[in-house]
Write a protein that holds these residues in place. Structure first.
Motif, PDB file in Angstrom:
ATOM      1  N   GLY A  17      74.963  46.293  25.296  1.00 21.42           N
ATOM      2  CA  GLY A  17      74.103  45.239  25.800  1.00 21.42           C
ATOM      3  C   GLY A  17      72.755  45.121  25.121  1.00 21.42           C
ATOM      4  O   GLY A  17      71.989  44.201  25.410  1.00 21.42           O
ATOM      5  N   GLY A  18      72.445  46.060  24.223  1.00 22.69           N
ATOM      6  CA  GLY A  18      71.160  46.027  23.524  1.00 22.69           C
ATOM      7  C   GLY A  18      70.126  46.920  24.176  1.00 22.69           C
ATOM      8  O   GLY A  18      70.136  47.120  25.394  1.00 22.69           O
ATOM      9  N   GLY A  19      69.228  47.450  23.374  1.00 26.43           N
ATOM     10  CA  GLY A  19      68.227  48.366  23.894  1.00 26.43           C
ATOM     11  C   GLY A  19      67.187  47.720  24.771  1.00 26.43           C
ATOM     12  O   GLY A  19      66.533  48.391  25.575  1.00 26.43           O
ATOM     13  N   ASP A  20      67.000  46.401  24.613  1.00 29.90           N
ATOM     14  CA  ASP A  20      66.011  45.696  25.426  1.00 29.90           C
ATOM     15  C   ASP A  20      66.663  44.853  26.516  1.00 29.90           C
ATOM     16  O   ASP A  20      66.060  43.905  27.028  1.00 29.90           O
ATOM     17  N   VAL A  45      65.404  48.098  29.519  1.00 31.09           N
ATOM     18  CA  VAL A  45      64.350  47.825  28.563  1.00 31.09           C
ATOM     19  C   VAL A  45      63.289  48.925  28.489  1.00 31.09           C
ATOM     20  O   VAL A  45      62.723  49.176  27.416  1.00 31.09           O
ATOM     21  N   ASN A  46      63.051  49.606  29.589  1.00 33.26           N
ATOM     22  CA  ASN A  46      62.033  50.658  29.603  1.00 33.26           C
ATOM     23  C   ASN A  46      62.621  52.058  29.751  1.00 33.26           C
ATOM     24  O   ASN A  46      61.903  52.994  30.111  1.00 33.26           O
ATOM     25  N   THR A  47      63.910  52.182  29.466  1.00 33.74           N
ATOM     26  CA  THR A  47      64.582  53.473  29.578  1.00 33.74           C
ATOM     27  C   THR A  47      65.303  53.791  28.278  1.00 33.74           C
ATOM     28  O   THR A  47      66.154  53.020  27.827  1.00 33.74           O
ATOM     29  N   LEU A  87      57.093  53.148  27.353  1.00 37.72           N
ATOM     30  CA  LEU A  87      57.855  51.919  27.114  1.00 37.72           C
ATOM     31  C   LEU A  87      57.403  50.800  28.044  1.00 37.72           C
ATOM     32  O   LEU A  87      57.344  49.629  27.647  1.00 37.72           O
ATOM     33  N   ALA A  88      57.072  51.145  29.269  1.00 37.32           N
ATOM     34  CA  ALA A  88      56.644  50.141  30.245  1.00 37.32           C
ATOM     35  C   ALA A  88      55.346  49.458  29.832  1.00 37.32           C
ATOM     36  O   ALA A  88      55.039  48.352  30.302  1.00 37.32           O
ATOM     37  N   ARG A 126      65.249  49.733  18.309  1.00 36.92           N
ATOM     38  CA  ARG A 126      66.322  49.497  19.280  1.00 36.92           C
ATOM     39  C   ARG A 126      65.727  49.030  20.623  1.00 36.92           C
ATOM     40  O   ARG A 126      66.259  48.141  21.269  1.00 36.92           O
ATOM     41  N   LYS A 127      64.602  49.644  21.024  1.00 40.37           N
ATOM     42  CA  LYS A 127      63.988  49.300  22.310  1.00 40.37           C
ATOM     43  C   LYS A 127      63.078  48.071  22.214  1.00 40.37           C
ATOM     44  O   LYS A 127      62.941  47.318  23.182  1.00 40.37           O
TER      45      LYS A 127
END
Length: 234
Positions: free
Chosen positions: A44-47, A52-54, A90-91, A148-149
């Motif tokens: 599903g993608g890193g974002d 998105v924040n994990t 990330l958040a 990736r993120k």
């Protein structure tokens, strides 16, 4: 930093072909597409919403599709022991912001040395670990996890990018790319969007990822490379 020639407008047809071939055609003598073609949308993608924040095991797996390897020590250390710190950082890093859209006034807070993005890069590289406890993650591996993120904001760094851009090291890459992407009313970023439209890819990717793929295809001739010592540890 000079824009690599393959990214100039007079090389549009070549860039479109390189990008399209990466995502739609197997390497010569192979039956399957390159593993890197799944980096963007694996799991599903890193974002993806909810992820998105994990940072997850799927993110490490997707990054490994780009010819890098992670030690068990690194995976356990980052996903388990430093999980809370990674999530908190990330958040604070925008997921919906393109590098070309970062204003010069805001660059320092978004990608400067005191920014959450810079702190995350240092954490992933284990900068605060004793030498004998190193995770073996240098700028190449860290950039692939971060791309990736945050695929719209963080460019990938590796030995091919270094060669194609003639940059000496990764230390100024974020600011160097920001400079060229924002020149002339973001002309390069708009050009990358145009290349992607013409390539008719099976799924959308970020302008930074399109740029990375074009440079990789140009620099390697489209042939999968074994990780260099630079890409493994530098």
């Amino acid at each position: 930093m000079q824009i690599p020639k393959v990214l100039l407008t007079d090389q549009t047809d070549n860039a479109v072909l390189l990008l399209s071939n990466y995502y739609t055609k197997p390497q010569q003598g192979k039956s399957q597409l390159r593993s890197g073609a799944r980096f963007d949308n694996w799991a599903g993608g890193g974002d993806a919403p909810g992820m998105v924040n994990t940072l997850t095991a799927d993110d490490f797996l997707a990054a490994s599709f780009l010819s890098v390897r992670f030690s068990p020590k690194a995976v356990i250390g980052i996903l388990e022991q430093r999980r809370g710190e990674v999530t908190a950082l990330l958040a604070q890093i925008p997921a919906d912001l393109d590098l070309a859209s970062v204003t010069h006034e805001n660059f320092k807070s978004v990608l400067g040395e005191e920014s959450p993005a810079w702190q995350l890069r240092d954490l992933l590289r284990g900068k605060d670990l004793p030498d004998n406890q190193s995770w073996g993650i240098g700028p190449t591996k860290a950039s692939k996890l971060m791309a990736r993120k945050r695929p719209r904001l963080v460019p990938i760094w590796d030995s091919v990018v270094r060669s194609e851009t003639e940059l000496k090291d990764s230390g100024t890459q974020w600011s160097d790319w920001h400079e060229v992407l924002t020149q002339n009313d973001c002309a390069l970023s708009l050009h990358l969007d145009d290349i992607q439209r013409k390539a008719e890819l099976p799924h959308p990717i970020s302008p930074l990822r399109a740029m990375d793929v074009i440079l990789w295809m140009r620099g390697t001739g489209g042939v999968q490379q074994s990780p260099t010592s630079e890409d493994e540890t530098a």
